[in-house]
Every structure is written in C-alpha cells, then in structure tokens.
Design an enzyme around this catalytic site. Structure first.
Site, PDB file in Angstrom:
ATOM      1  N   THR A  13      26.585 -39.064 -15.606  1.00  0.00           N
ATOM      2  CA  THR A  13      27.655 -38.365 -16.329  1.00  0.00           C
ATOM      3  C   THR A  13      28.520 -37.544 -15.373  1.00  0.00           C
ATOM      4  O   THR A  13      29.751 -37.660 -15.374  1.00  0.00           O
ATOM      5  CB  THR A  13      27.023 -37.431 -17.389  1.00  0.00           C
ATOM      6  OG1 THR A  13      26.210 -38.229 -18.247  1.00  0.00           O
ATOM      7  CG2 THR A  13      28.083 -36.728 -18.205  1.00  0.00           C
ATOM      8  N   ILE A  14      27.894 -36.709 -14.579  1.00  0.00           N
ATOM      9  CA  ILE A  14      28.647 -35.826 -13.685  1.00  0.00           C
ATOM     10  C   ILE A  14      29.132 -36.574 -12.445  1.00  0.00           C
ATOM     11  O   ILE A  14      30.287 -36.430 -12.026  1.00  0.00           O
ATOM     12  CB  ILE A  14      27.775 -34.615 -13.277  1.00  0.00           C
ATOM     13  CG1 ILE A  14      27.404 -33.789 -14.508  1.00  0.00           C
ATOM     14  CG2 ILE A  14      28.488 -33.738 -12.249  1.00  0.00           C
ATOM     15  CD1 ILE A  14      28.564 -33.201 -15.277  1.00  0.00           C
ATOM     16  N   GLY A 114      21.497 -28.196 -12.714  1.00  0.00           N
ATOM     17  CA  GLY A 114      20.100 -28.452 -13.054  1.00  0.00           C
ATOM     18  C   GLY A 114      19.123 -28.069 -11.949  1.00  0.00           C
ATOM     19  O   GLY A 114      17.937 -27.883 -12.210  1.00  0.00           O
ATOM     20  N   SER A 143      26.048 -24.121 -14.129  1.00  0.00           N
ATOM     21  CA  SER A 143      25.942 -25.162 -15.153  1.00  0.00           C
ATOM     22  C   SER A 143      27.225 -25.182 -15.971  1.00  0.00           C
ATOM     23  O   SER A 143      28.087 -24.329 -15.811  1.00  0.00           O
ATOM     24  CB  SER A 143      24.746 -24.879 -16.063  1.00  0.00           C
ATOM     25  OG  SER A 143      25.041 -23.788 -16.912  1.00  0.00           O
ATOM     26  N   CYS A 144      27.341 -26.149 -16.858  1.00  0.00           N
ATOM     27  CA  CYS A 144      28.623 -26.328 -17.564  1.00  0.00           C
ATOM     28  C   CYS A 144      28.985 -25.097 -18.399  1.00  0.00           C
ATOM     29  O   CYS A 144      30.113 -24.599 -18.319  1.00  0.00           O
ATOM     30  CB  CYS A 144      28.588 -27.571 -18.424  1.00  0.00           C
ATOM     31  SG  CYS A 144      27.304 -27.565 -19.660  1.00  0.00           S
ATOM     32  N   ASN A 145      28.040 -24.612 -19.181  1.00  0.00           N
ATOM     33  CA  ASN A 145      28.348 -23.434 -19.998  1.00  0.00           C
ATOM     34  C   ASN A 145      28.691 -22.245 -19.118  1.00  0.00           C
ATOM     35  O   ASN A 145      29.654 -21.509 -19.387  1.00  0.00           O
ATOM     36  CB  ASN A 145      27.144 -23.064 -20.864  1.00  0.00           C
ATOM     37  CG  ASN A 145      27.117 -23.850 -22.157  1.00  0.00           C
ATOM     38  OD1 ASN A 145      28.104 -23.875 -22.889  1.00  0.00           O
ATOM     39  ND2 ASN A 145      26.015 -24.504 -22.429  1.00  0.00           N
ATOM     40  N   ARG A 173      25.568 -28.291 -27.403  1.00  0.00           N
ATOM     41  CA  ARG A 173      25.333 -29.706 -27.730  1.00  0.00           C
ATOM     42  C   ARG A 173      23.975 -30.132 -27.119  1.00  0.00           C
ATOM     43  O   ARG A 173      23.640 -29.734 -26.029  1.00  0.00           O
ATOM     44  CB  ARG A 173      26.490 -30.575 -27.235  1.00  0.00           C
ATOM     45  CG  ARG A 173      26.517 -30.849 -25.730  1.00  0.00           C
ATOM     46  CD  ARG A 173      25.708 -32.065 -25.420  1.00  0.00           C
ATOM     47  NE  ARG A 173      25.691 -32.410 -24.008  1.00  0.00           N
ATOM     48  CZ  ARG A 173      24.829 -31.925 -23.127  1.00  0.00           C
ATOM     49  NH1 ARG A 173      23.960 -31.009 -23.487  1.00  0.00           N
ATOM     50  NH2 ARG A 173      24.849 -32.341 -21.884  1.00  0.00           N
ATOM     51  N   GLN A 304      31.327 -30.322 -21.774  1.00  0.00           N
ATOM     52  CA  GLN A 304      30.248 -30.226 -20.786  1.00  0.00           C
ATOM     53  C   GLN A 304      30.278 -31.302 -19.714  1.00  0.00           C
ATOM     54  O   GLN A 304      29.787 -31.097 -18.614  1.00  0.00           O
ATOM     55  CB  GLN A 304      28.884 -30.223 -21.500  1.00  0.00           C
ATOM     56  CG  GLN A 304      28.299 -31.571 -21.865  1.00  0.00           C
ATOM     57  CD  GLN A 304      28.845 -32.126 -23.167  1.00  0.00           C
ATOM     58  OE1 GLN A 304      29.650 -31.488 -23.825  1.00  0.00           O
ATOM     59  NE2 GLN A 304      28.416 -33.325 -23.554  1.00  0.00           N
TER      60      GLN A 304
HETATM   61  N1  LIG Z   1      25.576 -33.789 -18.388  1.00  0.00           N
HETATM   62  C1  LIG Z   1      26.188 -32.636 -18.401  1.00  0.00           C
HETATM   63  O1  LIG Z   1      26.870 -32.300 -19.363  1.00  0.00           O
HETATM   64  C2  LIG Z   1      26.092 -31.704 -17.234  1.00  0.00           C
HETATM   65  C3  LIG Z   1      25.135 -31.856 -16.257  1.00  0.00           C
HETATM   66  N2  LIG Z   1      25.071 -30.961 -15.217  1.00  0.00           N
HETATM   67  C4  LIG Z   1      24.082 -31.108 -14.148  1.00  0.00           C
HETATM   68  O2  LIG Z   1      24.499 -32.202 -13.307  1.00  0.00           O
HETATM   69  C5  LIG Z   1      23.360 -32.853 -12.756  1.00  0.00           C
HETATM   70  C6  LIG Z   1      23.412 -34.315 -13.142  1.00  0.00           C
HETATM   71  O3  LIG Z   1      23.351 -34.435 -14.544  1.00  0.00           O
HETATM   72  P1  LIG Z   1      23.891 -35.719 -15.326  1.00  0.00           P
HETATM   73  O4  LIG Z   1      25.072 -36.298 -14.630  1.00  0.00           O
HETATM   74  O5  LIG Z   1      24.014 -35.354 -16.758  1.00  0.00           O
HETATM   75  O6  LIG Z   1      22.645 -36.709 -15.154  1.00  0.00           O
HETATM   76  P2  LIG Z   1      22.588 -38.254 -15.511  1.00  0.00           P
HETATM   77  O7  LIG Z   1      21.198 -38.531 -15.929  1.00  0.00           O
HETATM   78  O8  LIG Z   1      23.716 -38.648 -16.400  1.00  0.00           O
HETATM   79  O9  LIG Z   1      22.853 -38.956 -14.084  1.00  0.00           O
HETATM   80  C7  LIG Z   1      21.994 -38.844 -12.999  1.00  0.00           C
HETATM   81  C8  LIG Z   1      22.273 -40.014 -12.068  1.00  0.00           C
HETATM   82  O10 LIG Z   1      21.526 -39.814 -10.872  1.00  0.00           O
HETATM   83  C9  LIG Z   1      20.905 -41.053 -10.538  1.00  0.00           C
HETATM   84  N3  LIG Z   1      19.710 -40.792  -9.745  1.00  0.00           N
HETATM   85  C10 LIG Z   1      18.452 -40.482 -10.135  1.00  0.00           C
HETATM   86  N4  LIG Z   1      17.659 -40.265  -9.066  1.00  0.00           N
HETATM   87  C11 LIG Z   1      18.439 -40.461  -7.975  1.00  0.00           C
HETATM   88  C12 LIG Z   1      18.204 -40.389  -6.572  1.00  0.00           C
HETATM   89  N5  LIG Z   1      17.003 -40.080  -6.070  1.00  0.00           N
HETATM   90  N6  LIG Z   1      19.249 -40.647  -5.740  1.00  0.00           N
HETATM   91  C13 LIG Z   1      20.468 -40.977  -6.209  1.00  0.00           C
HETATM   92  N7  LIG Z   1      20.740 -41.080  -7.533  1.00  0.00           N
HETATM   93  C14 LIG Z   1      19.740 -40.810  -8.393  1.00  0.00           C
HETATM   94  C15 LIG Z   1      20.595 -41.711 -11.868  1.00  0.00           C
HETATM   95  O11 LIG Z   1      20.471 -43.092 -11.659  1.00  0.00           O
HETATM   96  P3  LIG Z   1      19.288 -43.940 -12.372  1.00  0.00           P
HETATM   97  O12 LIG Z   1      19.726 -44.096 -13.824  1.00  0.00           O
HETATM   98  O13 LIG Z   1      19.339 -45.199 -11.605  1.00  0.00           O
HETATM   99  O14 LIG Z   1      18.021 -43.147 -12.202  1.00  0.00           O
HETATM  100  C16 LIG Z   1      21.864 -41.359 -12.659  1.00  0.00           C
HETATM  101  O15 LIG Z   1      22.911 -42.302 -12.449  1.00  0.00           O
HETATM  102  C17 LIG Z   1      22.135 -32.075 -13.283  1.00  0.00           C
HETATM  103  O16 LIG Z   1      21.832 -31.054 -12.350  1.00  0.00           O
HETATM  104  C18 LIG Z   1      22.667 -31.456 -14.584  1.00  0.00           C
HETATM  105  O17 LIG Z   1      21.948 -30.293 -14.961  1.00  0.00           O
HETATM  106  C19 LIG Z   1      25.988 -29.947 -15.076  1.00  0.00           C
HETATM  107  C20 LIG Z   1      26.978 -29.781 -15.993  1.00  0.00           C
HETATM  108  C21 LIG Z   1      27.080 -30.613 -17.182  1.00  0.00           C
HETATM  109  O1  LIG Z   2      24.873 -27.454 -17.632  1.00  0.00           O
HETATM  110  C1  LIG Z   2      24.779 -27.763 -18.807  1.00  0.00           C
HETATM  111  O2  LIG Z   2      24.396 -26.939 -19.802  1.00  0.00           O
HETATM  112  P1  LIG Z   2      23.838 -25.430 -19.731  1.00  0.00           P
HETATM  113  O3  LIG Z   2      24.967 -24.547 -19.226  1.00  0.00           O
HETATM  114  O4  LIG Z   2      23.550 -25.139 -21.156  1.00  0.00           O
HETATM  115  O5  LIG Z   2      22.603 -25.385 -18.847  1.00  0.00           O
HETATM  116  C2  LIG Z   2      25.005 -29.191 -19.148  1.00  0.00           C
HETATM  117  O6  LIG Z   2      25.477 -29.362 -20.457  1.00  0.00           O
HETATM  118  C3  LIG Z   2      23.744 -29.982 -18.864  1.00  0.00           C
HETATM  119  O7  LIG Z   2      22.984 -29.932 -19.958  1.00  0.00           O
HETATM  120  P2  LIG Z   2      21.720 -30.906 -20.177  1.00  0.00           P
HETATM  121  O8  LIG Z   2      20.597 -30.352 -19.305  1.00  0.00           O
HETATM  122  O9  LIG Z   2      21.435 -30.749 -21.643  1.00  0.00           O
HETATM  123  O10 LIG Z   2      22.179 -32.300 -19.787  1.00  0.00           O
END
Ligand SMILES: NC(=O)C1=CN([C@@H]2O[C@H](COP(=O)(O)OP(=O)(O)OC[C@H]3O[C@@H](n4cnc5c(N)ncnc54)[C@H](OP(=O)(O)O)[C@@H]3O)[C@@H](O)[C@H]2O)C=CC1
Ligand SMILES: O=C(OP(=O)(O)O)[C@H](O)COP(=O)(O)O
Length: 343
Positions: A13-14, A114, A143-145, A173, A304
């Site tokens: 996602t990110i 995270g 984090s996003c929030n 969410r 987010q």
């Molecule tokens: N989603 C959100 O709304 C938000 C998330 N965040 C933070 O951003 C970070 C990422 O979250 P998000 O994008 O949601 O996570 P996702 O699960 O959507 O994506 C994570 C990606 O990382 C890949 N991955 C897993 N292990 C490895 C590795 N060892 N090396 C390289 N790639 C790897 C996964 O691939 P595979 O499927 O092949 O394992 C996947 O494509 C976290 O720290 C989260 O807390 C921050 C703000 C908002």
């Molecule tokens: O950084 C976020 O939220 P947070 O500010 O509530 O920790 C993102 O929405 C990631 O949330 P997730 O851990 O539910 O994917």
C-alpha cells in the site's frame, strides 16, 4: 542537476505510493523497488509494462518470479548499492531487519510508522521537526494518523501563538481496501488510552501535552480525528480557519458543499482523477471548527494510504540535506506533488 537516487523496499500500500511520489519529484530519481514475493501489486506492475525496475528481497522466490514472467533486476542489496537513500515500506518489524543491511552498506533509510521508534535516529515529521532530521542516516516517519494530526496541530502552533495542550479522538479505519487479515468486523473496538498517536505527538512536539482515545471502525476509507487544542492564548475560529486554509497540505472542505464524511472525501479524490483515489492532503471540515471556552475543537480526515508520502519525501530532503530549512523542503515537495496553494 544530479538527481538523488531513491529505492523503495516493500511494494504494498505505502511502497506503491512512495514509488509514484518519488517519480514526481523533479530532483529525485526512482532507481527501483524491491519486494518479497510476486504479489498482486507486483503483478499489476508487470501488467503496466514495468514502469519501474523490480528487485527481490528474498532469492527464495526467484522461481516464483520466473514462473509469473516478471523480470527481476537483482537483489535488494543490488538495489541499495545503486541508491543514495532507501524508503522502507515493509510490514512492521521487517524494516528493523532490513536496517542491518543498510547499516552495513552505510545507506540512509526512512522507515514507516509500523517500525519501533528505536529503529531510527529521529522520529520525523516534515513540518514539526524537519531540522532534526538533517544529515541523519535513519529516520522513522510518523504513522498516518500522527502525520495528519501533527500537520494540523503544528499549523496552529506556528500560526496562532503556540499550542499548550490537545485532546484527540480517533475514529480509525480497521483495514485497507483489499485486506482480509483483520476479518470483517461489524463492530467498534476501543484501545486503551492514551493512544500511541497522542504519545507520538508528544515525542515529536515535546512542548505539547497530549492524550487521546482511539476507536476502530469497520470501514476502509480513512480515519477521522477530532482534536481539542488549548493555545497559549485563545485561538478563535477565524484564526484557526485562516491558518488551515493557507497550509499546503490541509484541504479545508465544507459540509454545506457535500463533504458529509469519509466517503465523500474518497469519492472526491476519485472524481479529481487522482491515481487510486489517493489524497495527499488531510481534509478539515470548516463547520467542525468550534470554540469551547479557551479551547478550539475541529475534525480532520486522514487518507491513510497516501498521507505519509509528502512527509516521507521531506525526510529524503532532510536526511540528504537537500534543503536547509523546513520551509524550503516542504515547499519543494509540495510544488512537485502539485500541493502548493500559491501556484
Ligand atoms: N497502510 C496504511 O494505511 C499505512 C501504513 N503505514 C506503515 O507503512 C508500512 C507498510 O505498510 P503497508 O504498505 O500497509 O503494508 P503492506 O502489507 O500493504 O505492504 C508491505 C509490502 O512489503 C513487502 N515485504 C514483506 N517483507 C518484505 C521484505 N523482507 N523485503 C521487501 N519487501 C517485503 C510485502 O510483499 P509480500 O506480499 O510479498 O510479502 C508487501 O508488498 C508499515 O510500517 C505500516 O505501519 C503507514 C501509514 C499508513
Ligand atoms: O499508520 C497508520 O495508522 P495509525 O496512525 O493509527 O497507527 C496506518 O493506517 C497503518 O495502519 P494499519 O497498521 O492498520 O495498517
């Protein structure tokens, strides 16, 4: 001009949005993205004609990539070798593992929310503590929030005489669109107070006392945060509105115009034609701003999936000392992302 070479690790996602964001920066070059398996995001990348080079973080999946006909340029280490800086967007905890490689290679990296705070030298926000990130090897983005929350509180802090105290409520969410791992919950769930976002805010803005409550909700499009802020001096509704309206990363909207809630915000972003229906700005409802005694209260919308992208790009500017000040750095990011209100 030599462009800064950036690599994205984790194409979820990110990571997908970080990669797109880097491509839009006139002074940065996306070298490529690294991912673990040929997941759906990677398969979509292939179907789009591989606009970015792809690397794999775990050679165990080489056959799976070959089977899916997805060209891979090398390992994550190969990618890191070619980059000035990495943006790690892997699931929580994986970044700390990846850090060992980046440390060995002497490469700077920006981690996402995270990861634990101790993964980085500085817990970073593009507006609130840009200068602290200057020349640091490892930054962790809020984090996003927290990113959106600090944008709004910092805006009042800088423009309305200083903020002393805030109390926040987050309607959060529960999962991203397409996520199944958290189940389909038709319920609300409350976390114990204070929420980590309030604690994070105090870590980055230690002069502000914060606390808050967080409630999980079964929706995928955005969080809503209500914020009650106590200024050093009374902040009027007019002062707050003026400050929010001039902030490049805050989109002030009106219920009267049809922005009824999170769904309207998401639909509007799609109607704008924004890729994936993303919004880099936080939304802020004009009619939510209310004075309560000496305090001011308002509600913001956190998209987010995209909200942390601008501040992460500010992090690149800080870590590589591309600009000296927050003002110069955020202005560059905003200009390249098309968020500069002065344009
Ligand atoms: N989603 C959100 O709304 C938000 C998330 N965040 C933070 O951003 C970070 C990422 O979250 P998000 O994008 O949601 O996570 P996702 O699960 O959507 O994506 C994570 C990606 O990382 C890949 N991955 C897993 N292990 C490895 C590795 N060892 N090396 C390289 N790639 C790897 C996964 O691939 P595979 O499927 O092949 O394992 C996947 O494509 C976290 O720290 C989260 O807390 C921050 C703000 C908002
Ligand atoms: O950084 C976020 O939220 P947070 O500010 O509530 O920790 C993102 O929405 C990631 O949330 P997730 O851990 O539910 O994917």
């Amino acid at each position: 001009m030599n462009k800064v070479k950036v690599g994205v690790v984790g194409y979820g996602t990110i990571g997908q949005r970080l990669a797109d964001g880097v491509v839009r920066m006139g002074d940065m070059e996306l070298v490529g993205v690294a991912n673990r398996t040929p997941n759906l995001g990677v398969r979509a990348l292939k179907e789009k004609g591989m606009p970015y080079d792809l690397y794999m973080s775990d050679p165990k999946y080489a056959d799976a990539y070959a089977e899916a006909g997805i060209p891979v340029c090398g390992t994550m280490e190969d990618l890191a070798e070619k980059c000035d800086i990495l943006l790690d967007a892997t699931p929580a905890g994986v970044g700390a593992e990846n850090k060992k490689l980046f440390e060995r290679m002497g490469k700077p990296c920006i981690f996402q929310g995270g990861e634990k705070n101790d993964v980085a030298d500085v817990f970073f926000h593009g507006y609130a503590n840009y200068e602290k990130g200057l020349d640091k090897q490892f930054l962790k983005l809020t984090s996003c929030n927290t990113t959106g929350l600090i944008r709004a509180v910092d805006c009042l802090d800088r423009n309305c005489g200083g903020i002393e105290r805030v109390a926040i409520t987050i309607i959060r969410r529960v999962a991203d669109p397409g996520d199944y791992h958290r189940g389909l919950t038709n319920a609300l769930k409350i976390d114990k107070a204070p929420s980590h976002q309030a604690v994070d805010l105090m870590t980055i803005m230690p002069h502000v006392e914060a606390t808050g409550i967080l409630v999980h909700t079964p929706v995928t499009h955005g969080h809503i945060i209500t914020i009650t802020a106590q200024g050093k001096q009374k902040i009027t509704k007019e002062q707050a509105l003026e400050a929010f309206k001039t902030h490049d990363r805050i989109r002030v909207v009106r219920i009267a115009d049809g922005f009824l809630g999170n769904a309207s915000m998401f639909k509007y972003a799609r109607d704008l034609g924004n890729p994936r229906g993303d919004m880099y700005e936080i939304g802020l409802w004009e009619e939510s701003i209310v004075e309560y005694g000496d305090q001011i209260m308002f509600a913001i919308y956190i998209p987010q999936e995209a909200v942390t992208i601008p501040e992460t790009l500010d992090g690149v500017r800080a870590a590589l000392h591309m600009q000296d000040t927050m003002e110069e750095a955020t202005a560059k990011t905003n200009e390249y992302l098309g968020m500069a209100k002065w344009k």
